[in-house]
Design a protein around this motif. Structure first.
Motif, PDB file in Angstrom:
ATOM      1  N   HIS A 479      27.856   9.147  -0.069  1.00  0.00           N
ATOM      2  CA  HIS A 479      27.164   8.832  -1.325  1.00  0.00           C
ATOM      3  C   HIS A 479      28.090   8.941  -2.529  1.00  0.00           C
ATOM      4  CE1 HIS A 479      26.788  13.263  -1.300  1.00  0.00           C
ATOM      5  NE2 HIS A 479      26.664  13.167  -2.613  1.00  0.00           N
ATOM      6  N   PHE A 554      12.208   9.270   2.987  1.00  0.00           N
ATOM      7  CA  PHE A 554      12.939   9.598   1.769  1.00  0.00           C
ATOM      8  C   PHE A 554      12.664  11.059   1.433  1.00  0.00           C
ATOM      9  CE2 PHE A 554      11.883   5.114   1.791  1.00  0.00           C
ATOM     10  CZ  PHE A 554      13.122   4.536   1.621  1.00  0.00           C
ATOM     11  N   CYS A 560      15.098   8.951  -5.726  1.00  0.00           N
ATOM     12  CA  CYS A 560      14.974   7.493  -5.592  1.00  0.00           C
ATOM     13  C   CYS A 560      14.575   6.859  -6.927  1.00  0.00           C
ATOM     14  CB  CYS A 560      13.938   7.137  -4.533  1.00  0.00           C
ATOM     15  SG  CYS A 560      14.428   7.536  -2.840  1.00  0.00           S
ATOM     16  N   CYS A 563      17.458   6.533  -9.286  1.00  0.00           N
ATOM     17  CA  CYS A 563      18.626   5.816  -8.767  1.00  0.00           C
ATOM     18  C   CYS A 563      18.676   4.402  -9.340  1.00  0.00           C
ATOM     19  CB  CYS A 563      18.581   5.760  -7.243  1.00  0.00           C
ATOM     20  SG  CYS A 563      19.896   4.781  -6.496  1.00  0.00           S
ATOM     21  N   LYS A 566      20.353   1.505  -5.850  1.00  0.00           N
ATOM     22  CA  LYS A 566      19.520   1.011  -4.749  1.00  0.00           C
ATOM     23  C   LYS A 566      20.377   0.269  -3.703  1.00  0.00           C
ATOM     24  CE  LYS A 566      15.455   2.300  -6.439  1.00  0.00           C
ATOM     25  NZ  LYS A 566      15.850   3.036  -7.644  1.00  0.00           N
ATOM     26  N   CYS A 568      20.882   1.152  -0.763  1.00  0.00           N
ATOM     27  CA  CYS A 568      20.191   1.166   0.529  1.00  0.00           C
ATOM     28  C   CYS A 568      19.443  -0.142   0.747  1.00  0.00           C
ATOM     29  CB  CYS A 568      19.240   2.358   0.616  1.00  0.00           C
ATOM     30  SG  CYS A 568      17.931   2.374  -0.643  1.00  0.00           S
ATOM     31  N   CYS A 598      21.005   2.286   5.884  1.00  0.00           N
ATOM     32  CA  CYS A 598      20.415   2.867   4.679  1.00  0.00           C
ATOM     33  C   CYS A 598      20.867   4.307   4.479  1.00  0.00           C
ATOM     34  CB  CYS A 598      18.892   2.792   4.751  1.00  0.00           C
ATOM     35  SG  CYS A 598      18.173   3.573   6.214  1.00  0.00           S
ATOM     36  N   CYS A 602      23.009   5.343   0.826  1.00  0.00           N
ATOM     37  CA  CYS A 602      22.215   6.021  -0.200  1.00  0.00           C
ATOM     38  C   CYS A 602      23.168   6.698  -1.176  1.00  0.00           C
ATOM     39  CB  CYS A 602      21.296   7.052   0.450  1.00  0.00           C
ATOM     40  SG  CYS A 602      20.377   8.073  -0.716  1.00  0.00           S
ATOM     41  N   SER A 611      22.374  12.742   3.152  1.00  0.00           N
ATOM     42  CA  SER A 611      21.777  11.611   2.458  1.00  0.00           C
ATOM     43  C   SER A 611      20.339  11.937   2.065  1.00  0.00           C
ATOM     44  CB  SER A 611      21.805  10.382   3.373  1.00  0.00           C
ATOM     45  OG  SER A 611      21.023   9.332   2.847  1.00  0.00           O
ATOM     46  N   ILE A 613      18.109   9.911   2.515  1.00  0.00           N
ATOM     47  CA  ILE A 613      17.322   9.191   3.522  1.00  0.00           C
ATOM     48  C   ILE A 613      17.524   9.860   4.868  1.00  0.00           C
ATOM     49  CG2 ILE A 613      17.006   6.998   4.723  1.00  0.00           C
ATOM     50  CD1 ILE A 613      17.915   5.574   2.211  1.00  0.00           C
TER      51      ILE A 613
END
Length: 627
Positions: A479, A554, A560, A563, A566, A568, A598, A602, A611, A613
């Motif tokens: 990330h 998530f 999210c 963020c 995006k 992902c 994904c 992330c 992550s 995710i």
């Protein structure tokens, strides 16, 4: 282990679970598990009366060996590969490659540096200067169709004597032989959700609950996942397998090891007409092209030729491509249109399509290979060699090495303890070509975090010195490798504004941003250049069995919502992630091909390490035997 978890503690009091006792329980069926089960089956078939192979849970019967695979079919692998096949050939000394659909002997090999024919690729000033010099040199430097053909293939890339394969077809071929033996049971469409722990050891597997809602709560037709108790649990469920991830959480990683390098591999299987793949064409069965330089310098590509006028062509989009506009499918479409490839491919028809994430950490990402009651094999064990661009043969060989160790321990009447697995399995692996090659490749890609030219120099340095010399680098978590797309110049701002206007018309943001940055629109032809959703329909099918919980979760909705990137969504291979009304991506399981992209795409982490995710156990995914 970091605290024992008893079998009784893992089962919710209100849920009664069936229990089955086996001798060996296996998670995941791929090349590594194929090597393990093939070697174990052969050892038994050579002498079925050998008391070492008598079951301890079913006296008088052979060993009870069961393998659980998430995908709905053993042919659901999504990779066309070229492999030196050193370990595979050792297992099949009399191999007739013609018996394996889409299999061929490597007949030729070349490396191409692809120039940018459209002017949209993000290239440094130094690289643009080099490209200009190559163009000016023309035929003197063997530059044709915007491609510079290297006069030689570096030794570390050589696949001489190797095989071109479809993993889907290869897995089916291996699986058919195993199941016909009657010695092992393989259960597709049966995901294992967690390892069972007891008294500091892994004691088996828990299968995923069925008849639950998307959140995993019991619904109509609920059936609790069975607990499968085993003396040995073999973990070969790949880089995103639920069992492997659970072991990493429980055990941590060896000091200095981390899984921080990834790539999205995406490819097409294309059928060519007879006049394009005729006897005068360079695209003969077994031909192998390695490419680099386009569509972005950091993206490596490939073209492998199978029998019957089929070619596998694809790209690898790495985690160290900092650009958050990582639309792998759009990049793939530009890649196949490069003049050096398009002159052949433009007459073809899409037969299959697929994608998967690759753990490119190699030895840097090697976890604990064995412990009390378990052993890890294959890609999830850090066996992939990213200097040679090779993983299938390495994975197969780790499975063979574990099987040989298991037979040794069975005949010695020794338990599957950490110590015994260390002096058998780990010793075999450390003393083998797998370890030697892994050490040579360990730092081969360090330089790419600082630019393409430096990365290429570092890779060449490691390759030419067999790893004795290499660049040093501290690889950040995935990330942290993704740069911010916040506009820094007026040009950036205008490009973003153009992209946002396209989004209002229903177009995905990252796709629109690529167009705003100068990438030409894709001229859809309904045959080969088609939308991403059409590729899912024409090139495969997604199996999303009802009654399982969503496997993409998530962890923090707040991360999210805050963020801006995006990424992902941009890198979701099946477009299973879309932007929700509150900023949290919406997950559609019916489109997910289980590529895992994904997770490492992330840009946020709730703890600075993992992550945001989570990829849990789940059934289904993309299915196409030609993959």
């Amino acid at each position: 282990m970091n605290g024992d978890i008893n079998l009784e503690d893992q089962a919710a009091p209100a849920i009664e679970r069936q229990v089955m006792d086996v001798d060996i329980a296996c998670a995941g069926f791929g090349p590594a598990m194929g090597g393990f089960l093939t070697t174990l089956t052969r050892a038994w078939s050579e002498n079925p009366a050998d008391p070492a192979f008598e079951s301890r849970v079913a006296p008088g019967m052979p060993l009870q060996v069961v393998c659980y695979e998430r995908a709905d079919d053993l042919g659901a692998g999504v990779s066309g590969v070229v492999t030196q096949a050193r370990g595979i050939r050792a297992s099949f000394p009399d191999l007739n490659v013609a018996e394996i659909p889409m299999g061929a002997e490597v007949s030729s090999e070349q490396v191409l540096y692809l120039l940018d024919p459209v002017g949209a690729s993000r290239r440094s000033t130094l690289l643009r200067l080099g490209d200009r010099l190559l163009r000016l040199s023309g035929s003197l430097m063997n530059v044709r169709d915007y491609a510079f053909r290297l006069p030689w293939t570096p030794a570390f890339l050589h696949k001489h004597g190797g095989l071109v394969l479809s993993i889907g077809q290869f897995n089916q071929w291996v699986g058919a032989q195993l199941m016909s033996s009657g010695f092992v049971q393989i259960w597709p469409g049966t995901p294992a959700s967690a390892p069972l722990f007891a008294n500091g050891a892994v004691a088996g597997l828990r299968l995923a609950d069925q008849g639950v809602d998307k959140g995993g709560k019991p619904a109509d037709g609920f059936m609790a996942g069975m607990d499968v108790h085993a003396q040995l649990t073999v973990v070969g469920d790949g880089p995103f397998g639920a069992i492997g991830q659970a072991l990493d959480r429980e055990l941590g990683m060896p000091a200095g090891h981390a899984k921080n390098e990834w790539a999205m591999g995406m490819k097409m299987v294309i059928e060519l007409p007879a006049d394009v793949a005729g006897p005068d064409s360079p695209l003969q069965p077994g031909a192998v092209w390695h490419t680099f330089g386009y569509p972005e310098p950091e993206i490596f590509g490939f073209l492998y030729v199978h029998p019957d006028r089929l070619v596998s062509v694809g790209i690898f989009v790495p985690s160290w491509l900092g650009n958050p506009s990582r639309t792998a499918y759009r990049y793939l479409q530009h890649y196949i249109q490069h003049p050096a490839l398009w002159k052949y491919l433009k007459y073809g028809t899409l037969r299959s399509w697929g994608a998967k994430s690759l753990d490119e950490s190699g030895r840097h990402g090697e976890p604990f290979l064995a412990g009390h009651g378990f052993a890890r094999i294959g890609e999830g064990s850090g066996s992939t060699n990213m200097l040679a661009g090779s993983g299938v043969d390495e994975a197969w060989t780790t499975g063979v090495q574990l099987a040989e160790s298991v037979v040794e321990l069975l005949r010695a009447r020794q338990p599957f303890t950490r110590e015994d697995l260390a002096v058998t399995y780990e010793r075999r692996r450390r003393d083998s070509w797998i370890e030697n090659n892994a050490r040579a490749a360990e730092n081969a890609r360090n330089g790419f975090q600082f630019g393409f030219v430096r990365g290429l120099a570092g890779m060449a340095l490691a390759g030419l010195t067999n790893g004795r010399l290499s660049l040093k680098a501290e690889i950040p978590a995935p990330h942290r490798q993704i740069r911010s797309s916040t506009p820094r110049t007026i040009k950036d701002l205008k490009q973003r504004e153009v992209a946002m206007l396209a989004v209002e018309d229903g177009r995905p943001f990252h796709d629109a941003l690529m167009s705003a940055r100068g990438w030409p629109e894709i001229p859809f032809d309904g045959r080969l250049l088609i939308s991403q959703q059409d590729a899912l329909l024409m090139g495969g099918k997604v199996q999303a069995m009802q009654g399982f919980a969503d496997h993409i979760v998530f962890r923090s909705a707040g991360l999210c919502i805050g963020c801006d990137e995006k990424t992902c969504i941009a890198m979701c291979s099946g477009q299973a992630l879309t932007l929700g009304p509150e900023g949290v991506p919406v997950f559609e399981r019916e489109k997910c091909i289980h590529c895992g992209g994904c997770v490492w795409n992330c840009t946020n982490s709730p703890d600075g390490l993992h992550s945001n995710i989570e990829f849990r156990a789940g059934s289904g995914g993309l299915h196409s035997v030609e993959n």
